[in-house]
Design an enzyme around this catalytic site. Structure first.
Site, PDB file in Angstrom:
ATOM      1  N   HIS B  56       0.816  -1.219   0.000  1.00  0.00           N
ATOM      2  CA  HIS B  56       0.000   0.000   0.000  1.00  0.00           C
ATOM      3  C   HIS B  56       0.849   1.269   0.000  1.00  0.00           C
ATOM      4  O   HIS B  56       0.393   2.321   0.423  1.00  0.00           O
ATOM      5  CB  HIS B  56      -0.918   0.009   1.227  1.00  0.00           C
ATOM      6  CG  HIS B  56      -1.812  -1.173   1.330  1.00  0.00           C
ATOM      7  ND1 HIS B  56      -2.767  -1.466   0.379  1.00  0.00           N
ATOM      8  CD2 HIS B  56      -1.909  -2.157   2.263  1.00  0.00           C
ATOM      9  CE1 HIS B  56      -3.412  -2.568   0.725  1.00  0.00           C
ATOM     10  NE2 HIS B  56      -2.903  -3.012   1.857  1.00  0.00           N
ATOM     11  N   HIS B 218      -7.615  -4.706  -1.516  1.00  0.00           N
ATOM     12  CA  HIS B 218      -6.970  -5.979  -1.827  1.00  0.00           C
ATOM     13  C   HIS B 218      -7.751  -6.696  -2.922  1.00  0.00           C
ATOM     14  O   HIS B 218      -7.690  -7.904  -3.044  1.00  0.00           O
ATOM     15  CB  HIS B 218      -6.891  -6.861  -0.573  1.00  0.00           C
ATOM     16  CG  HIS B 218      -6.417  -6.115   0.628  1.00  0.00           C
ATOM     17  ND1 HIS B 218      -7.271  -5.555   1.535  1.00  0.00           N
ATOM     18  CD2 HIS B 218      -5.165  -5.811   1.032  1.00  0.00           C
ATOM     19  CE1 HIS B 218      -6.559  -4.931   2.470  1.00  0.00           C
ATOM     20  NE2 HIS B 218      -5.289  -5.067   2.184  1.00  0.00           N
TER      21      HIS B 218
END
Lengths: 214, 330
Positions: B56, B218
């Site tokens: 991330h 995700h």
């Protein structure tokens, strides 16, 4: 049969249950291959290998039932691994908190200890009944144990009832839709199979309860 | 798969080695998977910890620095760090004033941080946890506990980071932190998945002319799959869902993040912000602070998210306190 349980008995029963679980690794992997990723046996095996290691290195001269359970809980929580570690680990940890530092416990305290075990799993996993998990085995088992103890049944009888309730709890997961983990993505296809986590919980509880009164 | 890596198994290790080498003035590697600010823990300051899966960037470790996070527990790509890592990260942040753990609402993170917190509380540490659940797409508003945490985490880190710097207590930070989370709502859209380095496969399947509204960080499924549409149209659609969710109302002051998910150009994000500003003006909502850029990505996913936080006076002051984090300045 004495209605109290001492430290040595708890220790040897945990050992017996851990060994029994490890011996059934392939069976749990097979169960998991039907609705999961075939590694539940491996996960149980590594978790309870760690339990046995904690038992071996624990200073048994302290005769502290709660302390023993907390050391086991800590050991498997911090060893990492799959979700089994934190779930069983928190169960043992809270069971230890509930049991306190005694060397000998009465059956009522055994019930409190097992309630702590349930509370630890519930808190850590955020699980509810009917989600096709280990929780569907352990809750009815501990409820049955509590009921039998409250009505004054002999310890052996109470243990038998708890194990029987664990078994029917495990069987009940067959008809459930999975709401947790990888199998939850299967929807209807998860129906018809016993949840592997509930199966290993049954093996753990029945071996533990059996050994406590043998 | 086109990625500049060596071996998959070495990705996190090599990334951390590079990260610490490049930013040695600000961060250090305390344990294999725990990165801390240089010198943590800090006396007379509540410790701030976050953690979660990797992939991330610049989250999570890019937010280590003065005025933001003190330590981070680093997991594998999109996978929660183990309880031992969480345990070490929390311990490394505690100078005796206690620790606030600020994490996203994901079961693996909650389980491992939760277990670590239990162990540490048993040892006498004072710890509170704030769980971020700002993604309006991931569950209805009456079931907020099931919402995932996305870019709204940054606003939480900014506010509690400033409070810690100014000497707030753990209890105050927990109370304000929970309020910041409640006041924060995000929604994203993605047209291109990232490629999972483990398998070489996309994180979700989607047609060449489609995008998915509300897709997770995700690749979790979103709420609606639609044909591609112009920037103004999709921005209006996202804003509509965000604004009614709190709801935000005329007279509110907000912070805004327009966040790129990894491969969307800054050029496009400013076109999006142009429309966001127009809608806010129309609704009588004023933007106190605005961030446009890549703040919380999903590797090279194509898409963006919008995060609005309703600010009270205290939060406004906290937001204005300067920070010097590795990838977040000003």
């Amino acid at each position: 049969m004495p209605e109290t349980i001492d430290f040595e008995r708890v220790l040897s029963s945990l050992q017996a249950a851990a060994e029994k679980l490890r011996s059934q690794k392939d069976y749990f992997n097979d169960l998991d291959s039907q609705i999961g990723d075939s590694d539940h046996g491996d996960s149980i095996d590594s978790t309870f290998k760690k339990v046995l290691e904690s038992l071996e290195s624990y200073d048994t001269s302290k005769r502290d039932i709660g302390g023993l359970l907390k050391v086991i809980g800590r050991g498997i929580i911090l060893s990492g691994g799959a979700a089994m570690g934190p779930l069983y680990g928190s169960g043992f940890f809270e069971a230890g908190n509930a049991a306190g530092g005694a060397a000998v416990i009465h059956v009522e305290e055994l019930v409190a200890m097992m309630r702590g075990f349930v509370a630890g799993i519930e808190k850590r996993g955020g699980v509810k009944l009917g989600e096709k998990t280990m929780f569907d085995t352990v809750v009815p088992a501990v409820d049955a144990l509590a009921t039998a103890v409250e009505s004054g049944e002999p310890l052996r009888e109470a243990m038998n009832k708890a194990s029987a309730a664990a078994e029917s709890g495990m069987q009940s997961t067959k008809e459930m839709h999975s709401k947790r983990g990888r199998s939850s993505r299967l929807g209807d296809r998860s129906v018809g199979y016993v949840d592997p986590g509930s199966a290993s919980m049954f093996v753990f509880l029945s071996a533990f309860f059996e050994s406590l009164v043998t | 798969m086109k990625k500049f890596i060596n071996q998959y198994d070495d990705m996190i290790e090599e990334m951390l080695e590079g990260y610490v080498a490049a930013n040695a003035d600000l961060v250090e590697r305390r344990h294999e998977r725990v990165i801390t600010r240089v010198g943590a823990p800090f006396q007379k300051k509540v410790g701030l910890v976050t953690g979660g899966g990797s992939g991330h960037k610049p989250a999570l470790i890019g937010y280590l620095g003065e005025g933001m996070m003190d330590t981070v527990a680093v997991g594998n790509i999109f996978a929660a760090p183990g309880a031992q890592i969480c345990y070490d990260a929390i311990k490394a942040a505690d100078s005796g004033e206690g620790v606030l753990v600020c994490i996203g609402n994901y079961s693996g993170d909650l389980m491992n941080f939760g277990a670590a917190v239990d162990m540490l509380k048993d040892e006498g540490h004072k710890i509170e946890t704030v769980v971020v659940n700002d993604d309006v797409a991931s569950a209805p508003v009456d079931n907020m506990d099931n919402r995932r945490g996305v870019a709204g985490e940054i606003i939480l880190w900014k506010v509690v980071g400033a409070m810690a710097k100014q000497g707030a207590t753990l209890d105050e930070m927990k109370r304000v932190g929970d309020q910041v989370v409640f006041n924060t709502r995000s929604l994203g859209v993605a047209h291109t998945p990232c490629i999972m380095p483990s398998s070489g496969k996309p994180s979700f399947e989607i047609g060449p002319d489609e995008m998915e509204i509300g897709v997770g960080h995700h690749g979790e499924p979103g709420i609606e799959r639609v044909k591609m549409m112009p920037a103004d149209e999709i921005t209006s659609l996202l804003m509509e869902k965000i604004l009614v969710d709190l709801p935000f109302k005329s007279g509110d002051e907000v912070s805004v993040i327009v966040n790129g998910l990894g491969s969307t150009a800054l050029l496009e994000m400013y076109i999006v912000y142009r429309k966001v500003a127009e809608i806010l003006k129309e609704k009588g909502i004023s933007a106190h602070k605005i961030w446009v850029g890549e703040y919380f990505t999903s590797m090279e996913m194509g898409g963006f998210s919008i995060t609005l936080t309703q600010l009270d006076d205290g939060m406004k002051k906290a937001i204005d306190v300067p920070v010097n984090a590795v990838h977040f300045k000003g």
